[in-house]
Scaffold this motif. Structure first.
Motif, mmCIF file in Angstrom:
data_model
loop_
_atom_site.group_PDB
_atom_site.id
_atom_site.type_symbol
_atom_site.label_atom_id
_atom_site.label_comp_id
_atom_site.label_asym_id
_atom_site.label_seq_id
_atom_site.Cartn_x
_atom_site.Cartn_y
_atom_site.Cartn_z
ATOM 1 N N THR A 75 68.949 14.561 40.531
ATOM 2 C CA THR A 75 69.989 15.013 41.366
ATOM 3 C C THR A 75 70.593 14.119 42.259
ATOM 4 O OG1 THR A 75 68.524 17.079 41.697
ATOM 5 C CG2 THR A 75 70.044 16.897 43.529
ATOM 6 N N ILE A 76 69.831 13.260 42.734
ATOM 7 C CA ILE A 76 70.536 12.140 43.569
ATOM 8 C C ILE A 76 71.509 11.282 42.528
ATOM 9 C CG2 ILE A 76 70.052 10.030 44.991
ATOM 10 C CD1 ILE A 76 67.177 11.451 45.548
ATOM 11 N N VAL A 77 71.103 10.773 41.537
ATOM 12 C CA VAL A 77 71.881 10.285 40.946
ATOM 13 C C VAL A 77 73.386 10.949 40.410
ATOM 14 C CG1 VAL A 77 72.042 9.047 38.518
ATOM 15 C CG2 VAL A 77 70.346 8.451 39.808
ATOM 16 N N GLY A 78 72.974 12.170 40.006
ATOM 17 C CA GLY A 78 74.374 13.225 39.445
ATOM 18 C C GLY A 78 75.115 13.252 40.831
ATOM 19 N N ALA A 79 74.614 13.221 42.008
ATOM 20 C CA ALA A 79 75.469 13.291 43.294
ATOM 21 C C ALA A 79 76.182 11.994 43.613
ATOM 22 C CB ALA A 79 74.610 13.766 44.659
ATOM 23 N N ALA A 80 75.583 10.643 43.556
ATOM 24 C CA ALA A 80 75.841 9.718 43.731
ATOM 25 C C ALA A 80 77.166 9.279 42.786
ATOM 26 C CB ALA A 80 75.072 8.726 43.757
ATOM 27 N N THR A 81 76.838 9.438 41.680
ATOM 28 C CA THR A 81 77.908 8.994 40.616
ATOM 29 C C THR A 81 79.134 10.020 40.710
ATOM 30 O OG1 THR A 81 76.153 8.629 38.944
ATOM 31 C CG2 THR A 81 77.996 8.833 37.900
ATOM 32 N N ILE A 96 81.078 9.014 44.132
ATOM 33 C CA ILE A 96 81.858 7.685 43.996
ATOM 34 C C ILE A 96 82.774 7.668 42.958
ATOM 35 C CG2 ILE A 96 81.402 5.484 43.105
ATOM 36 C CD1 ILE A 96 78.587 5.599 44.367
ATOM 37 N N GLY A 97 82.698 8.517 41.759
ATOM 38 C CA GLY A 97 83.685 8.473 40.821
ATOM 39 C C GLY A 97 84.808 9.344 41.390
ATOM 40 N N ALA A 98 84.779 10.291 42.259
ATOM 41 C CA ALA A 98 85.612 11.057 42.762
ATOM 42 C C ALA A 98 86.411 10.331 43.799
ATOM 43 C CB ALA A 98 85.246 12.293 43.242
ATOM 44 N N ALA A 99 85.836 9.428 44.687
ATOM 45 C CA ALA A 99 86.515 8.780 45.511
ATOM 46 C C ALA A 99 87.341 7.393 44.875
ATOM 47 C CB ALA A 99 85.198 8.132 46.496
ATOM 48 N N LEU A 135 82.737 17.981 47.351
ATOM 49 C CA LEU A 135 82.631 19.034 46.334
ATOM 50 C C LEU A 135 82.149 18.634 44.987
ATOM 51 C CD1 LEU A 135 82.944 22.182 46.050
ATOM 52 C CD2 LEU A 135 85.321 21.768 45.265
ATOM 53 N N ILE A 136 82.753 17.628 44.482
ATOM 54 C CA ILE A 136 82.412 17.015 43.175
ATOM 55 C C ILE A 136 81.078 16.454 43.053
ATOM 56 C CG2 ILE A 136 83.158 15.336 41.590
ATOM 57 C CD1 ILE A 136 85.977 15.823 42.186
ATOM 58 N N ALA A 137 80.773 16.001 44.456
ATOM 59 C CA ALA A 137 79.402 15.459 44.498
ATOM 60 C C ALA A 137 78.131 16.315 44.385
ATOM 61 C CB ALA A 137 79.089 14.401 45.833
ATOM 62 N N GLY A 138 78.608 17.772 44.872
ATOM 63 C CA GLY A 138 77.779 18.788 45.026
ATOM 64 C C GLY A 138 77.624 19.313 43.763
ATOM 65 N N GLY A 139 78.774 19.517 42.687
ATOM 66 C CA GLY A 139 78.664 19.602 41.549
ATOM 67 C C GLY A 139 77.752 18.689 40.557
ATOM 68 N N GLY A 140 78.019 17.402 40.703
ATOM 69 C CA GLY A 140 77.195 16.264 40.046
ATOM 70 C C GLY A 140 75.824 16.363 40.712
ATOM 71 N N ALA A 141 75.292 16.809 41.512
ATOM 72 C CA ALA A 141 74.023 17.087 42.022
ATOM 73 C C ALA A 141 73.388 18.298 41.123
ATOM 74 C CB ALA A 141 74.023 17.336 43.308
ATOM 75 N N GLY A 182 73.014 16.983 37.395
ATOM 76 C CA GLY A 182 72.002 16.052 37.434
ATOM 77 C C GLY A 182 70.603 16.835 37.487
ATOM 78 N N ASN A 183 70.553 17.620 38.517
ATOM 79 C CA ASN A 183 69.221 18.693 38.365
ATOM 80 C C ASN A 183 69.091 19.323 37.315
ATOM 81 O OD1 ASN A 183 67.468 20.382 39.234
ATOM 82 N ND2 ASN A 183 67.787 20.510 41.241
ATOM 83 N N THR A 184 70.046 20.093 36.584
ATOM 84 C CA THR A 184 69.698 20.815 35.750
ATOM 85 C C THR A 184 69.486 19.681 34.291
ATOM 86 O OG1 THR A 184 71.670 22.382 36.330
ATOM 87 C CG2 THR A 184 70.950 22.195 33.762
ATOM 88 N N ILE A 185 70.163 18.864 34.212
ATOM 89 C CA ILE A 185 69.445 17.892 32.806
ATOM 90 C C ILE A 185 68.064 17.298 33.261
ATOM 91 C CG2 ILE A 185 70.281 15.680 31.949
ATOM 92 C CD1 ILE A 185 73.142 16.070 32.721
ATOM 93 N N ALA A 186 67.708 16.956 34.470
ATOM 94 C CA ALA A 186 66.434 16.587 34.814
ATOM 95 C C ALA A 186 65.408 17.634 34.408
ATOM 96 C CB ALA A 186 66.217 16.085 36.105
ATOM 97 N N HIS A 187 65.656 18.695 34.660
ATOM 98 C CA HIS A 187 64.660 20.128 34.512
ATOM 99 C C HIS A 187 64.737 20.251 32.853
ATOM 100 C CE1 HIS A 187 63.456 22.015 37.892
ATOM 101 N NE2 HIS A 187 64.644 22.065 38.501
#
Length: 96
Positions: free
Chosen positions: A54-60, A63-66, A77-83, A86-91
């Motif tokens: 979740t953290i890596v997905g949000a950060a990536t 940062i990519g959007a910025a 908004l994009i960081a929330g989607g990345g979170a 990332g959470n779904t992939i880890a699950h």
């Protein structure tokens, strides 16, 4: 008669060698190539992986959007989607 049966069973049980601790079947739990002694340890490792994903997905994503020129709202908004991603992939990693 009962006493004789009991003595025979006791003699047979005493004559059988006891299994050493190493000979018993050990249950091992595996998650992403790591082995754990208990299911609780395995589930704790999976929870850590989900939090990290979740953290890596949000950060990536943030940062990519910025870096691509998004403003603060778009980046958040994009960081929330990345979170979520990332959470779904880890699950979906291997189960314990």
């Amino acid at each position: 008669m009962r006493l004789v049966n009991t003595l025979i069973i006791a003699a047979i049980a005493a004559g059988l060698p006891a299994l050493p601790a190493e000979a018993r079947q050990k249950v091992r739990y595996e998650h992403n190539g790591h082995y754990y002694a208990t299911n609780q340890q395995c589930l704790a490792a999976k929870r850590r992986a989900v939090k990290r994903g979740t953290i890596v997905g949000a950060a990536t994503a943030g940062i990519g959007a910025a870096l691509l020129g998004g403003n603060l709202g778009e980046s958040a908004l994009i960081a929330g989607g990345g979170a979520v991603v990332g959470n779904t992939i880890a699950h979906k990693t291997h189960r314990c």
